[in-house]
Design a protein around this motif. Structure first.
Motif, mmCIF file in Angstrom:
data_model
loop_
_atom_site.group_PDB
_atom_site.id
_atom_site.type_symbol
_atom_site.label_atom_id
_atom_site.label_comp_id
_atom_site.label_asym_id
_atom_site.label_seq_id
_atom_site.Cartn_x
_atom_site.Cartn_y
_atom_site.Cartn_z
ATOM 1 N N GLU A 111 11.546 -1.769 7.490
ATOM 2 C CA GLU A 111 11.938 -2.524 6.296
ATOM 3 C C GLU A 111 10.714 -3.111 5.597
ATOM 4 O O GLU A 111 10.646 -3.137 4.366
ATOM 5 C CB GLU A 111 12.927 -3.635 6.678
ATOM 6 N N LYS A 134 9.012 -0.279 3.637
ATOM 7 C CA LYS A 134 9.713 0.027 2.394
ATOM 8 C C LYS A 134 9.382 -1.008 1.325
ATOM 9 O O LYS A 134 9.156 -0.670 0.160
ATOM 10 C CB LYS A 134 11.220 0.072 2.648
ATOM 11 N N ASP A 135 9.341 -2.271 1.730
ATOM 12 C CA ASP A 135 9.045 -3.344 0.785
ATOM 13 C C ASP A 135 7.603 -3.255 0.290
ATOM 14 O O ASP A 135 7.307 -3.634 -0.849
ATOM 15 C CB ASP A 135 9.296 -4.696 1.446
ATOM 16 N N ARG A 136 6.712 -2.734 1.126
ATOM 17 C CA ARG A 136 5.306 -2.585 0.729
ATOM 18 C C ARG A 136 5.078 -1.360 -0.147
ATOM 19 O O ARG A 136 3.981 -1.179 -0.681
ATOM 20 C CB ARG A 136 4.414 -2.488 1.971
#
Length: 231
Positions: free
Chosen positions: A93, A96-98
């Motif tokens: 997660e 994905k956020d990065r």
């Protein structure tokens, strides 16, 4: 099942820039504290060994044990078709956020979705095999997910120095160690990890039909290796 304490520490650091200590209990000595910024390194912080490995990536890449995606982002920003494979759901997660575009939350031994030109295991990622027998199993599995002419790139090290010349006669290979993370007084599941010396690696890999190239060695008995299959 014990909590993902590794992932919890990564998430706290990602959100706040600081954490309580992430401890690493081990089978060979005193507890160690894992520096969390190690996982979030920027390009300028990569050691020479990693730069060499990244420069040798070719075609489609599977970054195994991708952590929070530092190497994936480096390759992705240079136009590579790179997939991050990571067993920690929390780390996935964060990736994905990065901005990592292709993230798969899965164990490498179970992965069969597609084939790649390069399989990348950095920061001693090959250690996930736990034992020399596990390494043999992984090499067999890699043949199924590598394209023709593909390669494995990984680093490892000879940890004989930890025993100061007195390697314990346990009946198992001395580079097979045990770890357990602890964070905020919670302990994760114990797990095995492999550090393999060059001679043992070369013997195992050549017996399984791989061409072995030692590409780089540093002063700390750490080395980078490329494995490719004979035509």
């Amino acid at each position: 099942m014990n909590p993902d304490v590794y992932g919890a520490a990564l998430l706290d650091f990602y959100k706040t820039g600081q954490t309580e200590p992430l401890l690493l209990h081990n089978s060979y000595g005193e507890d160690e504290e894992m520096p969390m910024d190690l996982f979030f390194r920027e390009e300028e912080d990569f050691p020479e060994l990693e730069f060499i490995a990244l420069s040798l990536c070719d075609g489609t890449v599977l970054d195994v044990g991708a952590g929070v995606g530092s190497h994936c982002l480096y390759l992705q920003n240079r136009g590579f078709d790179v997939t991050a494979l990571e067993i920690s759901t929390i780390a996935c997660e964060i990736m994905k956020d990065r901005g990592v575009k292709q993230v798969v939350n899965e164990n490498i031994f179970h992965y069969q979705r597609k084939k790649f030109d390069t399989l990348l295991f950095l920061m001693n990622g090959i250690g996930l095999v736990e034992t020399t027998h596990g390494l043999k199993q992984l090499l067999a599995h890699c043949k199924r997910i590598l394209k023709k002419g593909g390669q494995l790139l990984f680093d490892s090290s000879d940890i004989a120095y930890l025993y100061e010349g007195n390697i314990p006669a346990t009946g198992s290979y001395y580079g097979e160690v045990r770890f357990q993370y602890e964070y905020k007084n919670q302990q994760g599941n114990p797990f095995g990890w492999l550090y393999i010396d060059q001679g043992t690696l070369i013997k195992i890999a050549q017996q399984d039909g791989w061409v072995v190239q030692i590409l780089y060695e540093d002063e700390n008995d750490q080395y980078l290796v490329r494995l490719s299959l004979r035509d």
